[in-house]
Scaffold this motif. Structure first.
Motif, PDB file in Angstrom:
ATOM      1  N   GLN A 210       0.830  -1.198   0.000  1.00  9.11           N
ATOM      2  CA  GLN A 210       0.000   0.000   0.000  1.00  9.11           C
ATOM      3  C   GLN A 210       0.872   1.259   0.000  1.00  9.11           C
ATOM      4  O   GLN A 210       0.486   2.286  -0.573  1.00  9.11           O
ATOM      5  CB  GLN A 210      -0.950   0.002   1.195  1.00  9.11           C
ATOM      6  N   ARG A 214       0.565   4.435  -2.455  1.00  4.75           N
ATOM      7  CA  ARG A 214       0.496   5.802  -1.938  1.00  4.75           C
ATOM      8  C   ARG A 214       1.568   6.677  -2.610  1.00  4.75           C
ATOM      9  O   ARG A 214       1.311   7.836  -2.951  1.00  4.75           O
ATOM     10  CB  ARG A 214       0.679   5.779  -0.419  1.00  4.75           C
ATOM     11  N   ARG A 233      -6.814  -2.692  -5.842  1.00  7.84           N
ATOM     12  CA  ARG A 233      -8.082  -1.956  -5.948  1.00  7.84           C
ATOM     13  C   ARG A 233      -8.614  -1.592  -4.573  1.00  7.84           C
ATOM     14  O   ARG A 233      -9.135  -0.483  -4.375  1.00  7.84           O
ATOM     15  CB  ARG A 233      -9.121  -2.784  -6.710  1.00  7.84           C
ATOM     16  N   ARG A 234      -8.493  -2.492  -3.625  1.00  5.80           N
ATOM     17  CA  ARG A 234      -8.961  -2.193  -2.268  1.00  5.80           C
ATOM     18  C   ARG A 234      -8.128  -1.073  -1.652  1.00  5.80           C
ATOM     19  O   ARG A 234      -8.670  -0.149  -1.035  1.00  5.80           O
ATOM     20  CB  ARG A 234      -8.892  -3.458  -1.398  1.00  5.80           C
ATOM     21  N   TRP A 235      -6.812  -1.164  -1.829  1.00  7.74           N
ATOM     22  CA  TRP A 235      -5.947  -0.096  -1.317  1.00  7.74           C
ATOM     23  C   TRP A 235      -6.299   1.248  -1.934  1.00  7.74           C
ATOM     24  O   TRP A 235      -6.327   2.271  -1.239  1.00  7.74           O
ATOM     25  CB  TRP A 235      -4.485  -0.415  -1.625  1.00  7.74           C
ATOM     26  N   ALA A 237      -9.155   2.282  -3.099  1.00  4.12           N
ATOM     27  CA  ALA A 237     -10.408   2.776  -2.509  1.00  4.12           C
ATOM     28  C   ALA A 237     -10.148   3.385  -1.131  1.00  4.12           C
ATOM     29  O   ALA A 237     -10.716   4.441  -0.785  1.00  4.12           O
ATOM     30  CB  ALA A 237     -11.429   1.651  -2.401  1.00  4.12           C
ATOM     31  N   GLU A 238      -9.248   2.762  -0.361  1.00  6.91           N
ATOM     32  CA  GLU A 238      -8.919   3.288   0.956  1.00  6.91           C
ATOM     33  C   GLU A 238      -8.177   4.613   0.854  1.00  6.91           C
ATOM     34  O   GLU A 238      -8.448   5.549   1.619  1.00  6.91           O
ATOM     35  CB  GLU A 238      -8.070   2.275   1.722  1.00  6.91           C
ATOM     36  N   GLU A 239      -7.278   4.719  -0.106  1.00  4.64           N
ATOM     37  CA  GLU A 239      -6.495   5.949  -0.247  1.00  4.64           C
ATOM     38  C   GLU A 239      -7.334   7.127  -0.731  1.00  4.64           C
ATOM     39  O   GLU A 239      -7.034   8.282  -0.414  1.00  4.64           O
ATOM     40  CB  GLU A 239      -5.322   5.712  -1.221  1.00  4.64           C
ATOM     41  N   LEU A 240      -8.368   6.836  -1.485  1.00  3.99           N
ATOM     42  CA  LEU A 240      -9.166   7.900  -2.076  1.00  3.99           C
ATOM     43  C   LEU A 240     -10.380   8.270  -1.220  1.00  3.99           C
ATOM     44  O   LEU A 240     -11.161   9.151  -1.611  1.00  3.99           O
ATOM     45  CB  LEU A 240      -9.628   7.493  -3.475  1.00  3.99           C
ATOM     46  N   ARG A 241     -10.553   7.603  -0.092  1.00  6.81           N
ATOM     47  CA  ARG A 241     -11.682   7.916   0.794  1.00  6.81           C
ATOM     48  C   ARG A 241     -11.543   9.316   1.364  1.00  6.81           C
ATOM     49  O   ARG A 241     -10.450   9.760   1.689  1.00  6.81           O
ATOM     50  CB  ARG A 241     -11.778   6.898   1.925  1.00  6.81           C
TER      51      ARG A 241
END
Length: 241
Positions: A210, A214, A233-235, A237-241
């Motif tokens: 991750q 970043r 893809r999951r990472w 989504a977390e970074e763009l929250r």
């Protein structure tokens, strides 16, 4: 933010690399692009394999120590189990099994003539392809033979692009590349911004953690390649929250 997730050799963290199973996982994950490698057999069959031999990917001893695949007939290559009962697919089988845009990395200059014929016979496949490679010669050759298919030169680190005679601009010109795929060493947000201003998208590779992802986001690149696109893809989504 538009940020492309590229499945490396399909989704090689979940299935044997460069196989139909791997491509199907990548499709199910919903990658934006699929990265894979093309070679040619001694009897002219285009197929998907990263290495020059089957030694690393063969599932058992019967597929090892066969020598360079460029010297093997397709019948011998296709008989090798590369994991889970999967076989090395042909180029046509790869396209038939996928719907995503394809980063097709040329691993063998000898494959270019057959690729030229293949894409002239399959314009539908050409429309969802970018030809890539580390070889300046390969990219320059396909620029001449297949000018209608976009190209993306790959460099292991940005300093490799700078070391090209004439610098990175000459590298892009010599290869007719419409984008560049770069490792992280030497690449900065300022360089990415300059390339964008000059009209060149930038893909960073690889993404294995991750923190890698970043870093690419901070640099402002347009996408990245990962062995495990589901997790990337999951990472994202977390970074763009």
């Amino acid at each position: 933010m538009a940020f492309a997730i590229v499945g490396h050799r399909g989704a090689m963290a979940e299935a044997p690399e460069n196989t139909i199973a791997s491509y199907r996982v990548a499709e199910e994950v919903g990658v934006d692009e699929l990265e894979t490698d093309v070679r040619i057999s001694s009897d002219g069959q285009l197929f998907m394999l990263h290495d020059a031999t089957l030694d690393r990917t063969a599932a058992d001893a019967t597929g090892k120590d066969l020598g360079p695949v460029a010297r093997l007939p397709w019948s011998r290559i296709s008989a090798v189990d590369v994991g889970g009962g999967e076989r090395v697919p042909t180029l046509e089988q790869m396209y038939q099994a996928t719907t995503r845009f394809v980063q097709l990395e040329i691993k063998d200059l000898a494959a270019i003539e057959a690729l030229t014929d293949f894409f002239l016979r399959h314009p539908d496949h050409a429309e969802r392809t970018i030809l890539t490679g580390f070889s300046v010669e390969a990219m320059a050759t396909v620029a001449q033979k297949l000018p209608h298919i976009p190209r993306g030169i790959i460099v292991s680190k940005w300093t490799d692009a700078e070391k090209h005679p004439g610098g990175y601009r000459q590298l892009l010109e010599d290869t007719g590349s419409s984008r560049i795929h770069s490792g992280g060493e030497g690449l900065t947000a300022e360089i990415v911004e300059r390339l964008h201003e000059e009209g060149f998208p930038v893909h960073g590779w690889p993404t294995r953690t991750q923190d890698d992802l970043r870093h690419w986001i901070e640099l402002g690149v347009d996408g990245t390649t990962g062995d495990d696109p589901r997790t990337v893809r999951r990472w994202l989504a977390e970074e763009l929250r």
